[in-house]
Design a protein around this motif. Structure first.
Motif, mmCIF file in Angstrom:
data_model
loop_
_atom_site.group_PDB
_atom_site.id
_atom_site.type_symbol
_atom_site.label_atom_id
_atom_site.label_comp_id
_atom_site.label_asym_id
_atom_site.label_seq_id
_atom_site.Cartn_x
_atom_site.Cartn_y
_atom_site.Cartn_z
ATOM 1 N N MET A 224 7.869 6.010 43.821
ATOM 2 C CA MET A 224 7.537 6.794 42.643
ATOM 3 C C MET A 224 5.866 7.115 43.161
ATOM 4 S SD MET A 224 10.471 6.273 41.142
ATOM 5 C CE MET A 224 10.352 7.274 39.392
ATOM 6 N N ILE A 225 5.568 6.223 43.482
ATOM 7 C CA ILE A 225 4.194 6.909 43.797
ATOM 8 C C ILE A 225 3.550 6.688 45.266
ATOM 9 C CG2 ILE A 225 1.773 5.268 43.704
ATOM 10 C CD1 ILE A 225 3.437 3.410 41.941
ATOM 11 N N ASP A 226 4.255 6.235 45.842
ATOM 12 C CA ASP A 226 3.450 6.786 47.062
ATOM 13 C C ASP A 226 4.561 7.766 47.777
ATOM 14 O OD1 ASP A 226 1.456 4.226 47.408
ATOM 15 O OD2 ASP A 226 3.897 3.428 48.941
ATOM 16 N N ASN A 227 5.356 8.612 47.119
ATOM 17 C CA ASN A 227 6.359 9.365 47.650
ATOM 18 C C ASN A 227 6.717 10.292 46.492
ATOM 19 O OD1 ASN A 227 6.812 9.297 50.685
ATOM 20 N ND2 ASN A 227 7.244 7.064 49.790
ATOM 21 N N ASP A 228 7.469 11.940 47.060
ATOM 22 C CA ASP A 228 7.828 12.623 45.609
ATOM 23 C C ASP A 228 9.312 12.627 46.088
ATOM 24 O OD1 ASP A 228 5.882 12.750 43.260
ATOM 25 O OD2 ASP A 228 4.838 14.271 45.011
ATOM 26 N N PHE A 229 10.317 12.738 44.814
ATOM 27 C CA PHE A 229 11.791 12.525 45.911
ATOM 28 C C PHE A 229 12.552 13.060 44.525
ATOM 29 C CE2 PHE A 229 10.553 8.779 48.094
ATOM 30 C CZ PHE A 229 11.039 9.125 49.118
ATOM 31 N N PRO A 230 12.290 14.843 44.284
ATOM 32 C CA PRO A 230 13.196 15.657 43.004
ATOM 33 C C PRO A 230 14.591 15.081 43.334
ATOM 34 C CG PRO A 230 11.391 16.997 44.429
ATOM 35 C CD PRO A 230 11.507 15.487 45.338
ATOM 36 N N GLY A 231 15.474 15.075 42.276
ATOM 37 C CA GLY A 231 16.453 14.948 42.533
ATOM 38 C C GLY A 231 16.561 12.950 41.116
ATOM 39 N N VAL A 232 18.387 12.877 41.543
ATOM 40 C CA VAL A 232 18.511 12.006 41.017
ATOM 41 C C VAL A 232 19.121 10.476 42.907
ATOM 42 C CG1 VAL A 232 20.855 12.746 40.363
ATOM 43 C CG2 VAL A 232 19.771 10.763 40.070
ATOM 44 N N ASP A 233 18.837 9.915 42.884
ATOM 45 C CA ASP A 233 19.688 9.086 43.633
ATOM 46 C C ASP A 233 19.235 6.981 42.949
ATOM 47 O OD1 ASP A 233 20.502 8.624 46.235
ATOM 48 O OD2 ASP A 233 18.704 8.987 47.629
ATOM 49 N N VAL A 234 20.631 6.669 43.648
ATOM 50 C CA VAL A 234 20.919 5.471 43.299
ATOM 51 C C VAL A 234 20.589 4.328 44.381
ATOM 52 C CG1 VAL A 234 22.708 3.861 42.498
ATOM 53 C CG2 VAL A 234 22.447 6.450 41.645
ATOM 54 N N PHE A 235 19.790 3.590 44.947
ATOM 55 C CA PHE A 235 20.026 2.166 45.712
ATOM 56 C C PHE A 235 19.966 0.887 45.388
ATOM 57 C CE2 PHE A 235 16.959 6.031 47.241
ATOM 58 C CZ PHE A 235 16.737 5.667 48.183
ATOM 59 N N ASN A 236 21.587 0.358 45.949
ATOM 60 C CA ASN A 236 21.062 -0.952 46.053
ATOM 61 C C ASN A 236 19.984 -1.756 46.521
ATOM 62 O OD1 ASN A 236 24.231 -0.650 44.939
ATOM 63 N ND2 ASN A 236 25.024 -0.281 46.883
ATOM 64 N N CYS A 237 19.348 -2.387 45.882
ATOM 65 C CA CYS A 237 18.545 -3.602 46.445
ATOM 66 C C CYS A 237 19.050 -4.689 46.738
ATOM 67 C CB CYS A 237 17.616 -3.394 45.647
ATOM 68 S SG CYS A 237 16.796 -1.686 45.388
ATOM 69 N N THR A 238 19.087 -4.604 48.523
ATOM 70 C CA THR A 238 19.886 -6.312 48.973
ATOM 71 C C THR A 238 19.055 -5.804 50.393
ATOM 72 O OG1 THR A 238 21.280 -5.536 49.600
ATOM 73 C CG2 THR A 238 21.340 -6.510 47.399
ATOM 74 N N PHE A 239 19.027 -7.663 50.616
ATOM 75 C CA PHE A 239 19.110 -7.196 52.401
ATOM 76 C C PHE A 239 20.064 -7.077 53.092
ATOM 77 C CE2 PHE A 239 15.874 -11.087 50.965
ATOM 78 C CZ PHE A 239 14.873 -11.001 52.580
ATOM 79 N N GLU A 240 19.667 -6.354 54.495
ATOM 80 C CA GLU A 240 21.589 -6.041 55.089
ATOM 81 C C GLU A 240 21.212 -6.473 55.890
ATOM 82 O OE1 GLU A 240 24.691 -3.851 55.973
ATOM 83 O OE2 GLU A 240 23.775 -4.124 53.738
ATOM 84 N N PRO A 241 22.523 -6.695 56.357
ATOM 85 C CA PRO A 241 23.838 -7.536 55.699
ATOM 86 C C PRO A 241 23.439 -8.760 54.616
ATOM 87 C CG PRO A 241 23.854 -8.430 58.169
ATOM 88 C CD PRO A 241 22.843 -7.748 58.124
ATOM 89 N N ALA A 242 24.236 -8.619 54.161
ATOM 90 C CA ALA A 242 24.491 -9.515 52.526
ATOM 91 C C ALA A 242 24.158 -11.098 53.358
ATOM 92 C CB ALA A 242 25.047 -9.368 51.350
ATOM 93 N N TYR A 243 23.868 -11.887 53.288
ATOM 94 C CA TYR A 243 23.758 -13.534 53.053
ATOM 95 C C TYR A 243 24.414 -14.207 52.451
ATOM 96 C CZ TYR A 243 18.989 -12.524 55.800
ATOM 97 O OH TYR A 243 18.535 -12.284 57.021
ATOM 98 N N ASN A 244 25.281 -15.230 52.813
ATOM 99 C CA ASN A 244 26.450 -15.852 52.029
ATOM 100 C C ASN A 244 25.707 -17.226 51.760
ATOM 101 O OD1 ASN A 244 26.506 -17.790 54.120
ATOM 102 N ND2 ASN A 244 27.845 -16.413 55.341
ATOM 103 N N ILE A 245 26.394 -17.556 50.832
ATOM 104 C CA ILE A 245 25.072 -19.157 49.562
ATOM 105 C C ILE A 245 24.589 -20.120 51.358
ATOM 106 C CG2 ILE A 245 27.590 -20.295 49.779
ATOM 107 C CD1 ILE A 245 24.870 -19.807 47.269
#
Length: 334
Positions: A224-245
């Motif tokens: 939102m501040i460091d860059n401009d990204f016109p349009g719409v985008d959706v992000f899953n915000c997690t470590f990749e790959p996800a960890y197990n318990i």
């Protein structure tokens, strides 16, 4: 420029405000924290969420039309965190009342003021509870009032973005968010291990996609501040790959200098105990049937899109655990 943060007194909002104060705010910029509760009030964790110097706090209920006596400009940025989110914990109508009216009123405020950038914090709940891997393109099948309300709120924000090609909308779907002030899953996990009452519920390989709150705040700043990204985008915000318990417990023990053996309890025993203890206050110990069921189902959220973006993670899982532990120890919170 104004940073207008709806629901800014909460866990994620407070960390974002701290980051903006350190790395983004310039002379003349103003951070507005607009929330139904103020720091220090009942329902806000004392010692964790306190007033931050230079931030303007305004009481605001997003369930009602937003009429604020503040000067705004088209360069301003809105972060929408306002939500009823703890589940189970609220009647169904409260999720819809806050999350839907909130989305409608925040986007209407943006239209009225000509603001073109919104970040909306959604949830992984719209995916529904199932073992399969969920990418941003996975068909949402929410099975809770909270998940349904968040999915509809996403669509309301997307409708706002579609109204003008200059509008920038980022929707984030975080996994389990942990860090100082969280007082939820990871805090209970820490104390459960520390006090020898945590056990693996039914299995050890349950995937629990997660992200450190400071990492999440940094990604928000990047978008939102460091860059401009016109349009719409959706992000899953997690470590990749996800960890197990089991991996999460191992890294938590390493980061906090703790050595514990964790037993495994069959799932049917846990569910039976949860059902029997509900009338006797089982929720106090986390033994609610809905919560036990959540513990035994993977939140297998794919973070590949985020990992392959130009954003660079600042923390590994162990580094984030250690940073969280040090932050809490400074204030006697763990």
């Amino acid at each position: 420029m104004n940073y207008i943060i709806f629901g800014g007194t909460g866990f994620i909002g407070t960390h974002l405000i701290n980051l903006l104060k350190k790395e983004a705010v310039k002379p003349g910029d103003i951070i507005y924290d607009l929330d139904i509760v103020m720091p220090g009030e009942e329902g806000v964790m004392p010692g964790v969420v306190e007033k931050i110097e230079g931030v303007k706090y305004i009481r605001c209920d997003v369930r009602k039309p937003i009429d604020l006596d503040i000067a705004t400009s088209t360069d301003d940025i809105i972060f929408n965190f306002a939500a009823v989110h703890r589940t189970p914990g609220h009647p169904d109508y409260q999720y819809f009342e806050t999350n839907l009216y909130g989305a409608e009123n925040v986007t209407a405020f943006a239209v009225e003021r000509g603001i073109t950038k919104i970040l909306f914090t959604s949830s992984i709940a719209p995916y529904g509870a199932a073992e399969g891997l969920k990418e941003e393109t996975t068909l949402p099948t929410p099975n809770t009032a909270y998940g349904i309300s968040k999915l509809v709120a996403e669509k309301i924000h997307e409708k706002w973005q579609a109204g003008d090609p200059k509008h920038e909308l980022t929707i984030v779907r975080p996994g389990v968010v942990y860090g100082k002030g969280e007082h939820g899953n990871f805090t209970r996990l820490y104390w459960g291990q520390r006090k020898h009452y945590f056990f693996y519920p039914g299995r050890k390989d349950t995937v629990k996609a997660c992200i450190y709150v400071k990492e999440l705040a940094r990604f928000m700043k990047y978008r939102m501040i460091d860059n401009d990204f016109p349009g719409v985008d959706v992000f899953n915000c997690t470590f990749e790959p996800a960890y197990n318990i089991e991996q999460i417990c191992t890294e938590m023990q390493k980061a906090t200098d703790m050595k514990r053996f964790i037993p495994l309890i069959p799932g049917w025993i846990l569910m039976t105990a949860a059902v029997c203890l509900v009338p006797f206050g089982g929720m106090k110990w986390g033994l609610h049937p809905a919560r036990v069921k959540k513990l035994m189902i993977s939140t297998n959220i794919c973070g590949k899109k985020l990992a392959e973006s130009n954003y660079k993670f600042h923390y590994t899982l162990e580094e984030s655990m250690r940073d969280w532990y040090e932050d809490c120890n400074k204030e006697g919170l763990l």
